[in-house]
Motif scaffolding. Structure first.
Motif, PDB file in Angstrom:
ATOM      1  N   TYR A  30      19.295   2.722  20.699  1.00  0.00           N
ATOM      2  CA  TYR A  30      18.185   1.997  21.081  1.00  0.00           C
ATOM      3  C   TYR A  30      17.499   1.696  19.488  1.00  0.00           C
ATOM      4  O   TYR A  30      16.780   2.401  19.166  1.00  0.00           O
ATOM      5  CB  TYR A  30      17.221   2.564  21.940  1.00  0.00           C
ATOM      6  N   SER A  31      17.363   0.535  19.044  1.00  0.00           N
ATOM      7  CA  SER A  31      16.942   0.246  17.603  1.00  0.00           C
ATOM      8  C   SER A  31      15.461   0.247  18.137  1.00  0.00           C
ATOM      9  O   SER A  31      15.179  -0.361  19.190  1.00  0.00           O
ATOM     10  CB  SER A  31      17.441  -0.815  17.080  1.00  0.00           C
ATOM     11  N   SER A  32      14.401   0.603  16.836  1.00  0.00           N
ATOM     12  CA  SER A  32      13.316   0.274  17.392  1.00  0.00           C
ATOM     13  C   SER A  32      12.676  -1.190  16.571  1.00  0.00           C
ATOM     14  O   SER A  32      11.810  -1.747  17.314  1.00  0.00           O
ATOM     15  CB  SER A  32      12.590   1.217  16.388  1.00  0.00           C
ATOM     16  N   TYR A  33      13.400  -1.672  15.679  1.00  0.00           N
ATOM     17  CA  TYR A  33      13.046  -3.143  15.339  1.00  0.00           C
ATOM     18  C   TYR A  33      14.228  -3.807  14.895  1.00  0.00           C
ATOM     19  O   TYR A  33      14.808  -3.357  13.754  1.00  0.00           O
ATOM     20  CB  TYR A  33      12.159  -3.044  14.263  1.00  0.00           C
ATOM     21  N   PRO A  34      14.605  -4.962  15.488  1.00  0.00           N
ATOM     22  CA  PRO A  34      14.208  -5.270  16.875  1.00  0.00           C
ATOM     23  C   PRO A  34      14.273  -4.356  18.117  1.00  0.00           C
ATOM     24  O   PRO A  34      15.449  -3.570  17.734  1.00  0.00           O
ATOM     25  CB  PRO A  34      14.690  -6.558  17.040  1.00  0.00           C
ATOM     26  N   SER A  35      13.534  -4.267  18.968  1.00  0.00           N
ATOM     27  CA  SER A  35      13.744  -3.576  19.986  1.00  0.00           C
ATOM     28  C   SER A  35      15.081  -3.675  20.902  1.00  0.00           C
ATOM     29  O   SER A  35      15.030  -4.825  21.650  1.00  0.00           O
ATOM     30  CB  SER A  35      12.737  -3.394  20.814  1.00  0.00           C
ATOM     31  N   VAL A  36      16.376  -3.058  20.822  1.00  0.00           N
ATOM     32  CA  VAL A  36      17.400  -3.430  21.454  1.00  0.00           C
ATOM     33  C   VAL A  36      18.226  -2.379  21.818  1.00  0.00           C
ATOM     34  O   VAL A  36      18.293  -1.358  21.089  1.00  0.00           O
ATOM     35  CB  VAL A  36      18.271  -4.273  20.315  1.00  0.00           C
ATOM     36  N   LEU A  37      18.774  -2.485  23.237  1.00  0.00           N
ATOM     37  CA  LEU A  37      19.550  -1.499  23.469  1.00  0.00           C
ATOM     38  C   LEU A  37      20.971  -1.703  22.914  1.00  0.00           C
ATOM     39  O   LEU A  37      21.583  -2.728  23.349  1.00  0.00           O
ATOM     40  CB  LEU A  37      19.598  -1.417  25.044  1.00  0.00           C
ATOM     41  N   VAL A  38      21.452  -0.936  21.904  1.00  0.00           N
ATOM     42  CA  VAL A  38      22.921  -1.143  21.261  1.00  0.00           C
ATOM     43  C   VAL A  38      23.784  -0.852  22.058  1.00  0.00           C
ATOM     44  O   VAL A  38      23.741   0.451  22.569  1.00  0.00           O
ATOM     45  CB  VAL A  38      22.721  -0.152  19.758  1.00  0.00           C
ATOM     46  N   PRO A  39      25.064  -1.572  22.197  1.00  0.00           N
ATOM     47  CA  PRO A  39      26.296  -1.078  22.755  1.00  0.00           C
ATOM     48  C   PRO A  39      26.923  -0.045  22.038  1.00  0.00           C
ATOM     49  O   PRO A  39      28.029  -0.160  21.745  1.00  0.00           O
ATOM     50  CB  PRO A  39      26.950  -2.383  23.033  1.00  0.00           C
ATOM     51  N   MET A  40      26.370   1.186  21.989  1.00  0.00           N
ATOM     52  CA  MET A  40      26.924   2.156  21.209  1.00  0.00           C
ATOM     53  C   MET A  40      28.246   2.562  21.589  1.00  0.00           C
ATOM     54  O   MET A  40      29.105   3.057  20.768  1.00  0.00           O
ATOM     55  CB  MET A  40      26.037   3.379  20.952  1.00  0.00           C
ATOM     56  N   GLU A  41      28.457   2.637  22.897  1.00  0.00           N
ATOM     57  CA  GLU A  41      29.767   3.282  23.457  1.00  0.00           C
ATOM     58  C   GLU A  41      31.013   2.240  22.993  1.00  0.00           C
ATOM     59  O   GLU A  41      31.881   2.710  22.747  1.00  0.00           O
ATOM     60  CB  GLU A  41      29.766   3.395  25.026  1.00  0.00           C
ATOM     61  N   LYS A  42      30.651   0.930  23.281  1.00  0.00           N
ATOM     62  CA  LYS A  42      31.545  -0.244  22.855  1.00  0.00           C
ATOM     63  C   LYS A  42      31.817   0.074  21.382  1.00  0.00           C
ATOM     64  O   LYS A  42      33.012  -0.026  20.954  1.00  0.00           O
ATOM     65  CB  LYS A  42      31.292  -1.656  23.245  1.00  0.00           C
ATOM     66  N   ILE A  43      30.927   0.235  20.474  1.00  0.00           N
ATOM     67  CA  ILE A  43      31.029   0.269  19.174  1.00  0.00           C
ATOM     68  C   ILE A  43      31.740   1.255  18.657  1.00  0.00           C
ATOM     69  O   ILE A  43      32.547   1.459  17.853  1.00  0.00           O
ATOM     70  CB  ILE A  43      29.703   0.354  18.459  1.00  0.00           C
ATOM     71  N   ALA A  44      31.446   2.532  19.322  1.00  0.00           N
ATOM     72  CA  ALA A  44      32.255   4.175  19.267  1.00  0.00           C
ATOM     73  C   ALA A  44      33.731   3.766  19.281  1.00  0.00           C
ATOM     74  O   ALA A  44      34.679   4.260  18.490  1.00  0.00           O
ATOM     75  CB  ALA A  44      31.663   5.148  19.974  1.00  0.00           C
ATOM     76  N   LEU A  45      33.916   3.128  20.796  1.00  0.00           N
ATOM     77  CA  LEU A  45      35.425   2.793  20.770  1.00  0.00           C
ATOM     78  C   LEU A  45      36.261   1.821  19.875  1.00  0.00           C
ATOM     79  O   LEU A  45      37.232   2.021  19.271  1.00  0.00           O
ATOM     80  CB  LEU A  45      35.413   2.166  22.183  1.00  0.00           C
TER      81      LEU A  45
END
Length: 92
Positions: A30-45
């Motif tokens: 979850y980035s703080s600026y800008p406040s975004v829930l990052v699709p980190m599981e998709k990025i990890a794959l």
């Protein structure tokens, strides 16, 4: 923004030999600026696929703790090798 496509374009801009030399990808949950829930599981794959599993994926979960559900087993199954967070941000 479409973070997954940005990561894919960045990895594709590398030669095949360069992609195989990638050893670590650092991703926010979850980035703080800008406040975004990052699709980190998709990025990890994606990182695992593009590096033939050679790169480790390190997720900074400091801003996610207490804000979104965190399932470490699910994250691990999605290619996340390290998930770190500090409780001092939300538990005080």
């Amino acid at each position: 923004g479409d973070y997954t496509n940005a990561v894919h374009r960045t990895l594709q801009s590398l030669s095949a030999a360069e992609r195989l030399r990638v050893r670590l990808a650092l991703v926010d949950h979850y980035s703080s600026y800008p406040s975004v829930l990052v699709p980190m599981e998709k990025i990890a794959l994606l990182v695992k696929a593009e590096t033939h599993g050679k790169a480790l994926v390190f997720v900074d979960g400091a801003h996610a703790l207490g804000q979104v559900p965190i399932d470490l087993q699910q994250h691990h199954n999605s290619g996340v090798d390290f998930y770190v967070m500090g409780g001092h941000k939300w538990f005080m």
